[in-house]
Write an enzyme that holds these catalytic residues in place. Structure first.
Site, mmCIF file in Angstrom:
data_model
loop_
_atom_site.group_PDB
_atom_site.id
_atom_site.type_symbol
_atom_site.label_atom_id
_atom_site.label_comp_id
_atom_site.label_asym_id
_atom_site.label_seq_id
_atom_site.Cartn_x
_atom_site.Cartn_y
_atom_site.Cartn_z
ATOM 1 N N ARG A 43 1.445 -13.741 12.523
ATOM 2 C CA ARG A 43 2.395 -14.021 13.619
ATOM 3 C C ARG A 43 1.725 -14.701 14.798
ATOM 4 O O ARG A 43 2.378 -15.329 15.610
ATOM 5 C CB ARG A 43 2.999 -12.710 14.119
ATOM 6 C CG ARG A 43 3.915 -12.069 13.117
ATOM 7 C CD ARG A 43 4.332 -10.718 13.650
ATOM 8 N NE ARG A 43 5.332 -10.899 14.682
ATOM 9 C CZ ARG A 43 6.527 -10.337 14.653
ATOM 10 N NH1 ARG A 43 6.862 -9.537 13.679
ATOM 11 N NH2 ARG A 43 7.394 -10.542 15.615
ATOM 12 N N HIS A 172 -7.515 -0.555 -6.186
ATOM 13 C CA HIS A 172 -8.890 -1.069 -6.108
ATOM 14 C C HIS A 172 -9.875 -0.200 -6.902
ATOM 15 O O HIS A 172 -10.946 -0.654 -7.259
ATOM 16 C CB HIS A 172 -9.330 -1.290 -4.655
ATOM 17 C CG HIS A 172 -9.734 -0.053 -3.923
ATOM 18 N ND1 HIS A 172 -8.836 0.817 -3.364
ATOM 19 C CD2 HIS A 172 -10.951 0.485 -3.665
ATOM 20 C CE1 HIS A 172 -9.477 1.813 -2.789
ATOM 21 N NE2 HIS A 172 -10.771 1.648 -2.961
ATOM 22 N N ASP A 229 -1.724 9.034 -1.064
ATOM 23 C CA ASP A 229 -2.764 8.052 -0.746
ATOM 24 C C ASP A 229 -3.795 7.922 -1.874
ATOM 25 O O ASP A 229 -4.296 6.825 -2.135
ATOM 26 C CB ASP A 229 -3.466 8.502 0.549
ATOM 27 C CG ASP A 229 -4.337 7.422 1.161
ATOM 28 O OD1 ASP A 229 -3.945 6.247 1.103
ATOM 29 O OD2 ASP A 229 -5.418 7.752 1.704
ATOM 30 N N HIS A 234 -5.042 6.232 -7.443
ATOM 31 C CA HIS A 234 -6.437 6.178 -7.908
ATOM 32 C C HIS A 234 -6.764 7.288 -8.909
ATOM 33 O O HIS A 234 -7.320 7.031 -9.975
ATOM 34 C CB HIS A 234 -7.408 6.293 -6.724
ATOM 35 C CG HIS A 234 -7.146 5.318 -5.621
ATOM 36 N ND1 HIS A 234 -6.729 4.027 -5.855
ATOM 37 C CD2 HIS A 234 -7.238 5.432 -4.269
ATOM 38 C CE1 HIS A 234 -6.596 3.394 -4.687
ATOM 39 N NE2 HIS A 234 -6.881 4.231 -3.715
#
Ligand code: BG6
Length: 485
Positions: A43, A172, A229, A234
């Site tokens: 932005r 990841h 999370d 994961h």
């Protein structure tokens, strides 16, 4: 191969902390395909040159050898450019379209490193502006939703604009070298396969502990918590990599089909297992490496009455022939005693003992993800007494494979690996929508159970291994966590 890689959220934290440094490493290693352009979208009102300067100043915080030398950065910077966009404004997408139209490319990668609330809008607008061509790939960062319904809504909106083969959902952890080695160890060697089953394995433990607290992400973490999370994504991906059947080949869908079967076979929760096999904790003030640190409720952006969990330990089983009855324990938390991630495969004791084994110890294989990256095989050996005779007591010994030492500079970091895979169109290490939905389906009863449980999370002092209830849970099965051994 000419590519355009567009980072939505191009001035954000993830881009300068992880993605740009990873691309720079690929550039330095000569693995980033030539003729690429990296387009930051944000932005702020910035010129290409100002964007390059911003990235350069951020790179000064990159540690040691990984930091680019000025002449290296100058070459890398020639790939960078910037487009100013307010992603909520349909008219803004024309600016991106005209920038992309400047040249012919083989692939365009749209990397959504933005607030997830924008995923649907961005996909709709890309489609409305004709930017969802067959050569487009879209990368989505977690969190993809906060429960099953919101995850499905995002996947549905993405699916209206892109085919599943164009969608790269990042976890990841799957990019970590140790996870690829886990696949290599299991499916590239015949040695472990006969042992990889209930007949020989007593229990499996997945530990992902961090010393860090929530840092500046208090506001985000308040509505997320450790289950969403770390566990939903994961931990369950690691569990799949350990428990899946050998796929018929190394293609993405063959691998993902097998992972999906594991998720479907996870034991469903009952009121009993929810109350006995899931422990949630929240850190209170304590010490990390001798330094006093505040409790979670004192962190910036956190409600002083918060019941968000910063720690989860749970026990589950996989209901299939290979694993029936073998407990899988998952444990993750912030502000714990040390930062480590490893998977411990604990084997059964010998069926008939003729030597004295050290009490409570068994053969085990430890797959280290971090900070060390390697394999350790724990065995027993006969030490010789001074007179040259064995005394019948076994001593623990271990075989230690250090992949960092063995492969050294050839190793690539998780984001570098995953970004190169996106550019090459390799989906093996990305999560398919059905896998992700199945994982949400499995964690959702835990979230619902907690909503109705006024006890809240159990406190644990920062710098410890979490609430004692987590040790009690595993002790009821006659086992203990790896560091208690
Ligand atoms: C992220 C979580 O997915 O993984 C963070 O959102 C966590 O809260 C991080 O700190 C841990 O990753 P790593 O690679 O440092 O173990």
């Amino acid at each position: 191969m000419a590519f355009d890689l567009v980072f939505f959220g191009g001035t954000g934290d993830l881009v300068w902390r992880k993605l740009m440094p990873a691309l720079f490493q690929a550039f330095r290693h000569g693995t980033l395909p030539d003729a690429g352009r990296i387009i930051g979208v944000g932005r702020d009102d910035l010129s290409d040159e100002q964007y390059r300067q911003q990235i350069q100043s951020r790179f000064e915080q990159v540690e040691g050898d990984k930091r680019p030398k000025p002449e290296e950065f100058a070459r890398f910077a020639s790939l960078l450019c910037y487009v100013r966009m307010d992603l909520s404004q349909p008219a803004a997408y024309a600016a991106l379209a005209s920038r992309l139209a400047e040249r012919e490319t083989d692939h365009v990668v749209m990397y959504l490193s933005t607030a997830p609330s924008l995923f649907t809008t961005v996909c709709e607008q890309l489609a409305a502006s004709g930017l969802n061509t067959p050569k487009t790939r879209i990368v989505l960062e977690k969190p993809l939703g906060h429960d099953l319904a919101s995850n499905r809504a995002i996947n549905h909106a993405v699916g209206l604009a892109f085919k599943e083969q164009q969608v790269f959902r990042i976890d990841h952890y799957l990019g970590k070298p140790a996870v690829q080695n886990l696949f290599a160890m299991r499916f590239g060697n015949a040695l472990f396969e006969p042992l990889w089953r209930r007949e020989h394995i007593a229990n499996i433990q997945i530990t992902m502990s961090e010393e860090l607290g929530v840092e500046k992400r208090g506001g985000f973490y308040e509505t997320t918590g450790a289950l969403r999370d770390m566990v939903q994504n994961h931990a369950l991906q690691l569990l799949c990599a350990i428990a899946m059947e050998p796929p018929i080949n190394a293609h993405a869908d063959a691998i993902r089909d097998e992972k999906l079967k594991v998720l479907r076979a996870l034991k469903r929760w009952t009121p009993e297992t929810l109350s006995q096999h899931v422990i949630r904790g929240q850190y209170s003030a304590g010490n990390i490496e001798g330094k006093a640190v505040p409790g979670y409720r004192e962190e910036r952006g956190v409600d002083p009455q918060s019941s968000t969990e910063t720690f989860v330990a749970l026990r589950t089983e996989i209901a299939n022939w290979r694993w029936a009855g073998v407990p899988f324990y998952i444990r993750t938390g912030k502000r714990m005693a040390s930062r480590e991630a490893h998977i411990d495969i604990n084997f059964r004791p010998t069926p008939h003992e003729i030597f004295k084994s050290p009490v409570g110890q068994v053969n085990k294989l430890v797959i280290h993800l971090q900070p060390k990256d390697g394999l350790e095989l724990h065995l027993f050996a006969q030490g010789q007494s001074k007179r040259g005779q064995g005394n019948g007591t076994l001593s623990p010994v271990h075989l230690d494979l250090d992949f960092d030492k063995r492969f050294g500079s050839e190793r690539v970091g998780a984001y570098e690996r995953l970004l190169l895979d996106v550019l090459d169109g390799r989906l093996n290490l990305f999560v398919r929508s059905d896998e992700q939905e199945e994982a949400w389906r499995w964690v959702e009863p835990i979230l619902q159970h907690w909503q109705g449980d006024t006890n809240g999370p159990r406190p644990y002092a920062a710098g410890t291994w979490g609430p004692s209830a987590a040790s009690a849970m595993i002790a009821r099965d006659g086992f203990c966590w790896s560091e208690e051994n």
